[in-house]
Design an enzyme around this catalytic site. Structure first.
Site, PDB file in Angstrom:
ATOM      1  N   THR A  22      -8.148   1.438   3.505  1.00  0.00           N
ATOM      2  CA  THR A  22      -7.127   2.196   2.774  1.00  0.00           C
ATOM      3  C   THR A  22      -7.674   2.524   1.379  1.00  0.00           C
ATOM      4  O   THR A  22      -8.558   1.824   0.880  1.00  0.00           O
ATOM      5  CB  THR A  22      -5.805   1.418   2.690  1.00  0.00           C
ATOM      6  OG1 THR A  22      -6.054   0.169   2.056  1.00  0.00           O
ATOM      7  CG2 THR A  22      -5.209   1.200   4.067  1.00  0.00           C
TER       8      THR A  22
ATOM      9  N   GLY B  46      -6.786   2.394  -2.025  1.00  0.00           N
ATOM     10  CA  GLY B  46      -6.842   1.439  -3.134  1.00  0.00           C
ATOM     11  C   GLY B  46      -7.719   0.244  -2.834  1.00  0.00           C
ATOM     12  O   GLY B  46      -8.428  -0.271  -3.697  1.00  0.00           O
ATOM     13  N   CYS B  47      -7.672  -0.189  -1.590  1.00  0.00           N
ATOM     14  CA  CYS B  47      -8.445  -1.362  -1.185  1.00  0.00           C
ATOM     15  C   CYS B  47      -9.933  -1.037  -1.146  1.00  0.00           C
ATOM     16  O   CYS B  47     -10.766  -1.846  -1.557  1.00  0.00           O
ATOM     17  CB  CYS B  47      -7.970  -1.847   0.184  1.00  0.00           C
ATOM     18  SG  CYS B  47      -6.189  -2.162   0.247  1.00  0.00           S
ATOM     19  N   SER B  48     -10.270   0.141  -0.658  1.00  0.00           N
ATOM     20  CA  SER B  48     -11.669   0.535  -0.496  1.00  0.00           C
ATOM     21  C   SER B  48     -12.309   1.063  -1.775  1.00  0.00           C
ATOM     22  O   SER B  48     -13.518   0.945  -1.951  1.00  0.00           O
ATOM     23  CB  SER B  48     -11.789   1.610   0.591  1.00  0.00           C
ATOM     24  OG  SER B  48     -11.424   1.082   1.835  1.00  0.00           O
TER      25      SER B  48
END
Length: 159
Positions: free
Chosen positions: A48, A50-52
């Site tokens: 996703t 923000g996570c990546s």
């Protein structure tokens, strides 16, 4: 109730993917971190934005500094399945940096820590990070106010 400093990490079994779509292996989290100082961070979803783009890269970049401050292992957790977690670790460079990518697909850890987030698609983990020493949380970082509170620079500043 959400975890806090002093909380003992639950004795749960997570799954770790294997290269080339090999059969995932069971990993007992309590046994894995026993006697070690570890950084654990969780994301709502592998791959996703923000996570990546932010959370995971902050921990990839901080591996040397974390180790210099006594952190022996870094673990990334999400409710994605073990195949997805392995692919994310491999393609992001996180696995090469030494981060372990563990799947909490059934949400056992997420629920036990009071960090579950129901979505229309699947159970997700609220974004967090923590430091645990011999299975006990010594530092906890919640994303309740800002996602960046859980990124590695904030964790490093507390050590």
């Amino acid at each position: 109730m959400e975890i806090e400093v002093g909380y003992k990490i639950p004795d749960v079994t997570l799954m770790e993917g294997s290269p080339d779509y090999g059969k995932p292996t069971e990993v007992n989290l309590a046994e894995l971190i026993k006697g070690k100082k570890v950084a654990i961070f969780a994301v709502p979803g592998a791959f996703t934005p923000g996570c990546s783009k932010s959370h995971l890269p902050s921990f990839i970049d901080a591996q040397d500094e974390l180790k210099a401050k006594g952190v022996e292992m870094t673990i990334c957790i999400a409710t994605n399945d073990a195949y997805v977690m392995e692919a994310w670790g491999r393609t992001s460079g996180g696995a090469d940096a030494g981060i372990r990518f563990l799947s909490d697909a059934n949400g056992e850890l997420t629920k036990a820590m009071g960090l579950s987030m129901e979505t229309p698609v699947m159970l997700r983990t609220k974004r967090f990070s923590l430091i645990a020493d011999d299975g006990v949380v010594t530092n906890y970082f919640s994303s309740a106010e800002e996602s960046s509170n859980t990124w590695a620079p904030n964790v490093l500043a507390s050590l």
